[in-house]
Scaffold this motif. Sequence first.
Motif, PDB file in Angstrom:
ATOM      1  N   LEU A   1     -14.198  50.283 -75.522  1.00  0.00           N
ATOM      2  CA  LEU A   1     -13.015  50.248 -74.660  1.00  0.00           C
ATOM      3  C   LEU A   1     -11.850  50.961 -75.319  1.00  0.00           C
ATOM      4  O   LEU A   1     -11.188  51.803 -74.700  1.00  0.00           O
ATOM      5  CB  LEU A   1     -12.638  48.797 -74.349  1.00  0.00           C
ATOM      6  CG  LEU A   1     -11.299  48.595 -73.613  1.00  0.00           C
ATOM      7  CD1 LEU A   1     -11.299  49.315 -72.264  1.00  0.00           C
ATOM      8  CD2 LEU A   1     -11.012  47.114 -73.426  1.00  0.00           C
TER       9      LEU A   1
ATOM     10  N   ALA B   1     -13.015  50.922 -66.929  1.00  0.00           N
ATOM     11  CA  ALA B   1     -13.224  49.747 -66.066  1.00  0.00           C
ATOM     12  C   ALA B   1     -14.499  49.012 -66.458  1.00  0.00           C
ATOM     13  O   ALA B   1     -14.534  47.770 -66.465  1.00  0.00           O
ATOM     14  CB  ALA B   1     -13.284  50.175 -64.602  1.00  0.00           C
TER      15      ALA B   1
ATOM     16  N   ALA C   1     -13.819  47.339 -69.939  1.00  0.00           N
ATOM     17  CA  ALA C   1     -12.815  46.279 -69.806  1.00  0.00           C
ATOM     18  C   ALA C   1     -13.403  45.065 -69.093  1.00  0.00           C
ATOM     19  O   ALA C   1     -13.143  43.919 -69.477  1.00  0.00           O
ATOM     20  CB  ALA C   1     -11.594  46.800 -69.054  1.00  0.00           C
ATOM     21  N   SER C   2     -14.197  45.292 -68.068  1.00  0.00           N
ATOM     22  CA  SER C   2     -14.813  44.179 -67.338  1.00  0.00           C
ATOM     23  C   SER C   2     -15.699  43.350 -68.258  1.00  0.00           C
ATOM     24  O   SER C   2     -15.645  42.113 -68.256  1.00  0.00           O
ATOM     25  CB  SER C   2     -15.651  44.718 -66.170  1.00  0.00           C
ATOM     26  OG  SER C   2     -14.843  45.387 -65.230  1.00  0.00           O
TER      27      SER C   2
ATOM     28  N   TYR D   1     -13.456  41.591 -71.091  1.00  0.00           N
ATOM     29  CA  TYR D   1     -12.747  40.406 -70.605  1.00  0.00           C
ATOM     30  C   TYR D   1     -13.720  39.254 -70.344  1.00  0.00           C
ATOM     31  O   TYR D   1     -13.404  38.083 -70.592  1.00  0.00           O
ATOM     32  CB  TYR D   1     -11.975  40.735 -69.328  1.00  0.00           C
ATOM     33  CG  TYR D   1     -10.737  41.574 -69.550  1.00  0.00           C
ATOM     34  CD1 TYR D   1      -9.896  41.350 -70.633  1.00  0.00           C
ATOM     35  CD2 TYR D   1     -10.393  42.594 -68.657  1.00  0.00           C
ATOM     36  CE1 TYR D   1      -8.761  42.120 -70.825  1.00  0.00           C
ATOM     37  CE2 TYR D   1      -9.254  43.360 -68.851  1.00  0.00           C
ATOM     38  CZ  TYR D   1      -8.443  43.126 -69.933  1.00  0.00           C
ATOM     39  OH  TYR D   1      -7.316  43.880 -70.122  1.00  0.00           O
TER      40      TYR D   1
ATOM     41  N   VAL E   1      -3.743  46.761 -74.565  1.00  0.00           N
ATOM     42  CA  VAL E   1      -4.714  47.490 -73.744  1.00  0.00           C
ATOM     43  C   VAL E   1      -4.005  48.138 -72.563  1.00  0.00           C
ATOM     44  O   VAL E   1      -4.239  49.310 -72.240  1.00  0.00           O
ATOM     45  CB  VAL E   1      -5.834  46.544 -73.267  1.00  0.00           C
ATOM     46  CG1 VAL E   1      -6.798  47.271 -72.345  1.00  0.00           C
ATOM     47  CG2 VAL E   1      -6.593  45.974 -74.458  1.00  0.00           C
ATOM     48  N   LEU E   2      -3.111  47.388 -71.922  1.00  0.00           N
ATOM     49  CA  LEU E   2      -2.328  47.948 -70.813  1.00  0.00           C
ATOM     50  C   LEU E   2      -1.458  49.093 -71.301  1.00  0.00           C
ATOM     51  O   LEU E   2      -1.382  50.147 -70.650  1.00  0.00           O
ATOM     52  CB  LEU E   2      -1.472  46.850 -70.187  1.00  0.00           C
ATOM     53  CG  LEU E   2      -0.495  47.294 -69.087  1.00  0.00           C
ATOM     54  CD1 LEU E   2      -1.250  47.864 -67.893  1.00  0.00           C
ATOM     55  CD2 LEU E   2       0.387  46.116 -68.660  1.00  0.00           C
TER      56      LEU E   2
ATOM     57  N   LEU F   1      -3.668  52.236 -71.793  1.00  0.00           N
ATOM     58  CA  LEU F   1      -4.090  52.893 -70.556  1.00  0.00           C
ATOM     59  C   LEU F   1      -2.901  53.540 -69.852  1.00  0.00           C
ATOM     60  O   LEU F   1      -3.012  54.655 -69.332  1.00  0.00           O
ATOM     61  CB  LEU F   1      -4.785  51.898 -69.628  1.00  0.00           C
ATOM     62  CG  LEU F   1      -5.282  52.471 -68.298  1.00  0.00           C
ATOM     63  CD1 LEU F   1      -6.139  53.714 -68.503  1.00  0.00           C
ATOM     64  CD2 LEU F   1      -6.061  51.411 -67.508  1.00  0.00           C
TER      65      LEU F   1
ATOM     66  N   ALA G   1      -2.362  51.444 -64.245  1.00  0.00           N
ATOM     67  CA  ALA G   1      -3.109  50.794 -65.326  1.00  0.00           C
ATOM     68  C   ALA G   1      -3.235  49.298 -65.068  1.00  0.00           C
ATOM     69  O   ALA G   1      -4.301  48.701 -65.279  1.00  0.00           O
ATOM     70  CB  ALA G   1      -2.410  51.047 -66.661  1.00  0.00           C
TER      71      ALA G   1
ATOM     72  N   LEU H   1      -6.858  47.337 -64.730  1.00  0.00           N
ATOM     73  CA  LEU H   1      -7.204  46.284 -65.684  1.00  0.00           C
ATOM     74  C   LEU H   1      -7.113  44.901 -65.046  1.00  0.00           C
ATOM     75  O   LEU H   1      -7.897  44.003 -65.380  1.00  0.00           O
ATOM     76  CB  LEU H   1      -6.295  46.369 -66.905  1.00  0.00           C
ATOM     77  CG  LEU H   1      -6.479  47.617 -67.772  1.00  0.00           C
ATOM     78  CD1 LEU H   1      -5.421  47.664 -68.866  1.00  0.00           C
ATOM     79  CD2 LEU H   1      -7.871  47.661 -68.382  1.00  0.00           C
TER      80      LEU H   1
ATOM     81  N   CYS I   1     -10.299  44.206 -63.355  1.00  0.00           N
ATOM     82  CA  CYS I   1     -11.346  43.882 -64.331  1.00  0.00           C
ATOM     83  C   CYS I   1     -11.203  42.452 -64.836  1.00  0.00           C
ATOM     84  O   CYS I   1     -12.201  41.733 -65.001  1.00  0.00           O
ATOM     85  CB  CYS I   1     -11.284  44.861 -65.503  1.00  0.00           C
ATOM     86  SG  CYS I   1     -11.606  46.584 -65.043  1.00  0.00           S
TER      87      CYS I   1
END
Length: 217
Positions: free
Chosen positions: A71, A108, A111-112, A115, A149-150, A153, A176, A180, A183
């Motif tokens: 990621l 995506a 991240a999915s 998470y 992470v945000l 992106l 972004a 996210l 996700c």
Amino acid sequence: MLTSKSSRPTPERLLDAAEKLMRTSGLANATTKAIAREAGCSEAALYKYFANKEELFVRVLMERTPNAGPLMAALRTGPGEEGEGRDDGDERAEGGAEGVEAGLTAIARHASLFYADAMPLAASLFAEPTLLTRHREGVQEIGAGPHLVLDALAGRLRRELEAGRLRPDADPRAAAALLLGACFQRAFFLHFSGAHVVQPVEEFAPAVARTVWAAIR
């Protein structure tokens, strides 16, 4: 007297212990004393290698969950770099646009899965407000946090905006957050309601990326 459980270096034993306890007992119950005991060392030794329990948590997330590394790599890489050196103008721009969507799909997907793996580790925090506050402060102390992470992106999409691959009025941070957020929601539904209520990640990731990209390209 405490003895070593294995020949592995102490920091690795501490990470092993932290991961085991965080996954089996929950973050709230994985105290530094319990982690040190599981690793076969003293609590003082733990603090020799790690600033606090929150650093152990972040290290477990980033080093022991399979999709964390991919990621972060996907967030750092941009299609603009992939197309450097080409002279074919429109073809390069189109390839770049296709590359952005492919990159968003990879983000995506990772991240999915990230998470989905991380959510159970942190869930117990939300049952204890005092512990959550302490955790938040500890994570801030080491310069970490889920917002990074945000930020990454949004930064990547901002570069795409500057390269002319996004609509002039596109909002990179909002885009972004949409990707996210979807996700993260999928991970929540997966754990709360079960796999039958979510799309398989190989269908979900391209669909979300395609939808976000269609709005900002």
